[in-house]
Enzyme design. Structure first.
Site, mmCIF file in Angstrom:
data_model
loop_
_atom_site.group_PDB
_atom_site.id
_atom_site.type_symbol
_atom_site.label_atom_id
_atom_site.label_comp_id
_atom_site.label_asym_id
_atom_site.label_seq_id
_atom_site.Cartn_x
_atom_site.Cartn_y
_atom_site.Cartn_z
ATOM 1 N N HIS A 1 0.854 -1.191 0.000
ATOM 2 C CA HIS A 1 0.000 0.000 0.000
ATOM 3 C C HIS A 1 0.891 1.243 0.000
ATOM 4 O O HIS A 1 1.920 1.269 0.687
ATOM 5 C CB HIS A 1 -0.920 -0.012 1.224
ATOM 6 C CG HIS A 1 -2.013 1.020 1.125
ATOM 7 N ND1 HIS A 1 -1.769 2.364 1.308
ATOM 8 C CD2 HIS A 1 -3.323 0.910 0.802
ATOM 9 C CE1 HIS A 1 -2.904 3.028 1.133
ATOM 10 N NE2 HIS A 1 -3.862 2.170 0.821
ATOM 11 N N GLU B 1 -3.993 1.131 -7.347
ATOM 12 C CA GLU B 1 -4.415 2.316 -6.583
ATOM 13 C C GLU B 1 -3.505 3.497 -6.921
ATOM 14 O O GLU B 1 -2.445 3.662 -6.287
ATOM 15 C CB GLU B 1 -4.283 2.047 -5.080
ATOM 16 C CG GLU B 1 -5.131 0.936 -4.552
ATOM 17 C CD GLU B 1 -5.399 1.123 -3.063
ATOM 18 O OE1 GLU B 1 -6.563 1.234 -2.701
ATOM 19 O OE2 GLU B 1 -4.444 1.211 -2.278
HETATM 20 P P1 PGA Z 1 -9.737 5.673 -0.219
HETATM 21 O O1 PGA Z 1 -8.494 4.735 0.131
HETATM 22 O O2 PGA Z 1 -10.866 4.767 -0.641
HETATM 23 O O3 PGA Z 1 -10.019 6.421 1.047
HETATM 24 O O4 PGA Z 1 -9.315 6.553 -1.337
HETATM 25 C C1 PGA Z 1 -8.169 3.614 -0.650
HETATM 26 C C2 PGA Z 1 -7.025 2.872 -0.031
HETATM 27 O O5 PGA Z 1 -6.163 3.500 0.604
HETATM 28 O O6 PGA Z 1 -6.926 1.657 -0.160
#
Ligand code: PGA
Length: 240
Positions: A95, A157
């Site tokens: 992440h 992401e």
């Molecule tokens: P968010 O975060 O949905 O608040 O944008 C996604 C994540 O960090 O996995």
């Protein structure tokens, strides 16, 4: 009704979540339609045991990171062995909020995979790479540390979309999916099971359906909204 399964993981990040976990438990207990069959929570370390006991296998439970070391004198760190010792088999790795701590993502993947754990592997470019057209380069570099696709779920992401309210567009996500698939195909010669690819970054009940129906994502990694179980249920409902 959508034709493919939408897997949703809620990343509870660094929040105190006793009440949130109880609220999920109440919703799941009241659910007669299997709405949470493809749902999981990525839980801060101190709540992992509580969550495992509370949900008792009815949803997935994952840790938010893992030590790059297999075992030994590494105070404050949590190894894969510890996670397995409390019955956990899934861990999120890579992440962006963890990458920025300077961890060795490749080593973390290695220990998790050596232990046979399921991995949610997060990748995604920052704003500078996005704006300068280096998205594919970043995605390719991040995927290159994967030695195996066994029990791996990829979560794309883009960092600029996380927690900003600014979800990536359908065309940005489709482009990233093509890049991911092409890269996995090159690295693993097409010889891999259908690795699920999730999207994460400002997903909520207003934008999830458009993303799910207009891209080929296999589901979502949801951050902020996962603190609101009723909204997560809405996301699941819309995409099932
Ligand atoms: P968010 O975060 O949905 O608040 O944008 C996604 C994540 O960090 O996995």
């Amino acid at each position: 009704m959508t034709s493919r399964v939408c897997k949703v993981w809620g990343n509870l990040k660094m929040h105190p979540v006793s009440e949130v976990l109880s609220a999920y438990q109440a919703l799941i207990a009241a659910d007669k339609d299997g709405m949470f069959d493809h749902f999981g929570l990525v839980v801060p370390y101190p709540y992992l045991q509580q969550a495992s006991e509370l949900f008792n296998g009815s949803i997935g439970i994952a840790a938010q990171s893992i030590s790059e070391h297999e075992s030994g004198a590494f105070s404050s760190q949590v190894s894969g062995e510890i996670l397995q010792d409390i019955g956990l088999q899934t861990v999120m790795i890579g992440h962006s909020e963890v990458r920025q701590l300077g961890v060795n993502v490749g080593a973390q993947l290695k220990v998790a995979q050596k232990l046979g754990m399921h991995v949610i592997y997060c990748i995604g470019e920052g704003v500078e790479a996005y704006e300068s057209g280096r998205k594919e380069q970043v995605i390719t570099e991040q995927l290159s540390v994967l030695e195996s696709l066994d029990r791996v779920t990829i979560a794309y992401e883009p960092i600029w979309s996380i927690g900003t309210g600014n979800a990536a567009s359908v065309s940005d996500i489709n482009e990233a999916l093509l890049m991911v698939r092409a890269c996995l195909d090159r690295s693993f010669s097409g010889n891999f099971p259908e690795t699920p690819v999730l999207y994460g970054g400002s997903i909520n009940h207003n934008n999830c359906l458009e993303v799910f129906t207009q891209t080929e994502v296999n589901g979502f990694l949801v951050g902020g909204v996962s603190l609101k179980p009723k909204q997560i249920l809405e996301v699941i409902r819309l995409c099932s």
